[in-house]
Write a protein that holds these residues in place. Sequence first.
Motif, PDB file in Angstrom:
ATOM      1  N   GLY A 176       0.806  -1.212   0.000  1.00  0.00           N
ATOM      2  CA  GLY A 176       0.000   0.000   0.000  1.00  0.00           C
ATOM      3  C   GLY A 176       0.837   1.258   0.000  1.00  0.00           C
ATOM      4  N   ALA A 177       0.167   2.398  -0.151  1.00  0.00           N
ATOM      5  CA  ALA A 177       0.868   3.678  -0.218  1.00  0.00           C
ATOM      6  C   ALA A 177       0.398   4.672   0.844  1.00  0.00           C
ATOM      7  CB  ALA A 177       0.702   4.304  -1.605  1.00  0.00           C
ATOM      8  N   ARG A 178      -0.857   4.598   1.221  1.00  0.00           N
ATOM      9  CA  ARG A 178      -1.401   5.581   2.162  1.00  0.00           C
ATOM     10  C   ARG A 178      -0.881   5.322   3.570  1.00  0.00           C
ATOM     11  NH1 ARG A 178      -6.275   8.480   0.821  1.00  0.00           N
ATOM     12  NH2 ARG A 178      -6.484   8.737   3.070  1.00  0.00           N
ATOM     13  N   ALA A 179      -0.424   6.362   4.212  1.00  0.00           N
ATOM     14  CA  ALA A 179       0.081   6.209   5.576  1.00  0.00           C
ATOM     15  C   ALA A 179      -1.032   5.808   6.534  1.00  0.00           C
ATOM     16  CB  ALA A 179       0.735   7.507   6.041  1.00  0.00           C
ATOM     17  N   ASP A 180      -2.219   6.416   6.388  1.00  0.00           N
ATOM     18  CA  ASP A 180      -3.302   6.094   7.324  1.00  0.00           C
ATOM     19  C   ASP A 180      -3.818   4.671   7.112  1.00  0.00           C
ATOM     20  OD1 ASP A 180      -4.374   6.778   4.865  1.00  0.00           O
ATOM     21  OD2 ASP A 180      -5.909   8.138   5.655  1.00  0.00           O
ATOM     22  N   ALA A 181      -3.848   4.206   5.862  1.00  0.00           N
ATOM     23  CA  ALA A 181      -4.289   2.840   5.592  1.00  0.00           C
ATOM     24  C   ALA A 181      -3.277   1.830   6.110  1.00  0.00           C
ATOM     25  CB  ALA A 181      -4.520   2.649   4.093  1.00  0.00           C
ATOM     26  N   LYS A 182      -2.007   2.074   5.876  1.00  0.00           N
ATOM     27  CA  LYS A 182      -0.971   1.150   6.329  1.00  0.00           C
ATOM     28  C   LYS A 182      -0.918   1.084   7.857  1.00  0.00           C
ATOM     29  CE  LYS A 182       2.983   1.664   4.001  1.00  0.00           C
ATOM     30  NZ  LYS A 182       3.349   0.424   3.263  1.00  0.00           N
ATOM     31  N   GLN A 183      -1.135   2.231   8.511  1.00  0.00           N
ATOM     32  CA  GLN A 183      -1.147   2.251   9.972  1.00  0.00           C
ATOM     33  C   GLN A 183      -2.305   1.430  10.514  1.00  0.00           C
ATOM     34  OE1 GLN A 183      -2.044   6.075  11.819  1.00  0.00           O
ATOM     35  NE2 GLN A 183      -0.656   5.607  13.507  1.00  0.00           N
ATOM     36  N   LEU A 184      -3.476   1.565   9.888  1.00  0.00           N
ATOM     37  CA  LEU A 184      -4.633   0.795  10.326  1.00  0.00           C
ATOM     38  C   LEU A 184      -4.425  -0.688  10.031  1.00  0.00           C
ATOM     39  CD1 LEU A 184      -7.439   0.514  11.464  1.00  0.00           C
ATOM     40  CD2 LEU A 184      -8.376   1.277   9.267  1.00  0.00           C
ATOM     41  N   ALA A 185      -3.839  -0.998   8.884  1.00  0.00           N
ATOM     42  CA  ALA A 185      -3.564  -2.395   8.553  1.00  0.00           C
ATOM     43  C   ALA A 185      -2.635  -3.028   9.585  1.00  0.00           C
ATOM     44  CB  ALA A 185      -2.952  -2.492   7.155  1.00  0.00           C
ATOM     45  N   ALA A 186      -1.626  -2.280  10.028  1.00  0.00           N
ATOM     46  CA  ALA A 186      -0.706  -2.798  11.042  1.00  0.00           C
ATOM     47  C   ALA A 186      -1.439  -3.067  12.351  1.00  0.00           C
ATOM     48  CB  ALA A 186       0.441  -1.814  11.260  1.00  0.00           C
ATOM     49  N   ALA A 187      -2.346  -2.176  12.715  1.00  0.00           N
ATOM     50  CA  ALA A 187      -3.124  -2.378  13.940  1.00  0.00           C
ATOM     51  C   ALA A 187      -4.012  -3.616  13.820  1.00  0.00           C
ATOM     52  CB  ALA A 187      -3.976  -1.140  14.228  1.00  0.00           C
ATOM     53  N   LEU A 188      -4.583  -3.831  12.628  1.00  0.00           N
ATOM     54  CA  LEU A 188      -5.426  -4.997  12.417  1.00  0.00           C
ATOM     55  C   LEU A 188      -4.617  -6.290  12.508  1.00  0.00           C
ATOM     56  CD1 LEU A 188      -7.556  -2.905  11.581  1.00  0.00           C
ATOM     57  CD2 LEU A 188      -8.165  -4.403   9.668  1.00  0.00           C
ATOM     58  N   VAL A 189      -3.413  -6.291  11.954  1.00  0.00           N
ATOM     59  CA  VAL A 189      -2.573  -7.484  12.024  1.00  0.00           C
ATOM     60  C   VAL A 189      -2.261  -7.829  13.478  1.00  0.00           C
ATOM     61  CG1 VAL A 189      -0.292  -8.425  11.511  1.00  0.00           C
ATOM     62  CG2 VAL A 189      -1.577  -7.246   9.723  1.00  0.00           C
ATOM     63  N   THR A 190      -1.895  -6.823  14.259  1.00  0.00           N
ATOM     64  CA  THR A 190      -1.592  -7.047  15.674  1.00  0.00           C
ATOM     65  C   THR A 190      -2.805  -7.628  16.398  1.00  0.00           C
ATOM     66  OG1 THR A 190       0.030  -5.247  15.713  1.00  0.00           O
ATOM     67  CG2 THR A 190      -0.898  -5.931  17.828  1.00  0.00           C
ATOM     68  N   ALA A 191      -3.985  -7.057  16.128  1.00  0.00           N
ATOM     69  CA  ALA A 191      -5.203  -7.542  16.778  1.00  0.00           C
ATOM     70  C   ALA A 191      -5.539  -8.963  16.345  1.00  0.00           C
ATOM     71  CB  ALA A 191      -6.369  -6.609  16.449  1.00  0.00           C
ATOM     72  N   ARG A 192      -5.358  -9.269  15.042  1.00  0.00           N
ATOM     73  CA  ARG A 192      -5.666 -10.607  14.550  1.00  0.00           C
ATOM     74  C   ARG A 192      -4.722 -11.651  15.157  1.00  0.00           C
ATOM     75  NH1 ARG A 192      -8.936  -7.647  13.239  1.00  0.00           N
ATOM     76  NH2 ARG A 192     -10.108  -7.472  11.287  1.00  0.00           N
ATOM     77  N   GLU A 193      -3.458 -11.321  15.237  1.00  0.00           N
ATOM     78  CA  GLU A 193      -2.495 -12.275  15.790  1.00  0.00           C
ATOM     79  C   GLU A 193      -2.815 -12.582  17.250  1.00  0.00           C
ATOM     80  OE1 GLU A 193       1.185 -10.329  14.967  1.00  0.00           O
ATOM     81  OE2 GLU A 193       1.371 -11.219  12.950  1.00  0.00           O
ATOM     82  N   ALA A 194      -3.173 -11.556  18.007  1.00  0.00           N
ATOM     83  CA  ALA A 194      -3.536 -11.771  19.406  1.00  0.00           C
ATOM     84  C   ALA A 194      -4.806 -12.618  19.521  1.00  0.00           C
ATOM     85  CB  ALA A 194      -3.730 -10.427  20.107  1.00  0.00           C
TER      86      ALA A 194
END
Length: 210
Positions: A176-194
């Motif tokens: 991805g390219a958008r900073a806000d989208a990538k930041q949210l995606a990172a938060a989702l990955v962390t939540a999914r892994e937990a």
Amino acid sequence: MSHSTRSRPPTARLPVVAPILLALLGLAASAGCSTTTEPAPAASPVRTAAAPSPSTSSTPTDAAWAQLMTPMNEKALALLTLAADRATEPRLRAFATRLHSGQEAELGRLRPLLARMGLPDTDVHAGHDMPGMVTEADLEAARAAEGAAFDRLFLTGIRDHLRHSAQVSRSEITAGARADAKQLAAALVTAREAALTELEGLPGAAQALG
């Protein structure tokens, strides 16, 4: 109802697309869905050194991710609502309740992101059997199931949702390219892994998930 009701392996649900976020950029063409995004501004020598604005740096990858993750969460909420009320084990009900709150909070960030990208808050994938997406057939099977059969359907369905949405979000972080989208995606990955880690320790998970 027998636990064999949910017999679709994730890899067989949409065979015409690549497995990692359906290749993200190829999502619309492969699944027959339309993905739109705002046009990028023309390059200008004066602006090359400026940081890109979150509202003007979208790519098809960002759009595909946001337009897939939003309905994925919305459909998962329906299954989580059922599980919070009908799962036989108290730990399963508590897990479903917490995850429901987390998925709602994510939607509270995904929907404004769609608006900033100029994208409609509609399910552009309606009618397509996307990997990890809780379908109407899944919900019908869950409503008809009782006891341990319901628990198995819930555990399998939510495991698939968590796995695929994490995979999709990792692709957004990478491509991805958008900073806000990538930041949210990172938060989702962390939540999914937990959530996946917790899911593996829930009653009945070992038997349901193999």
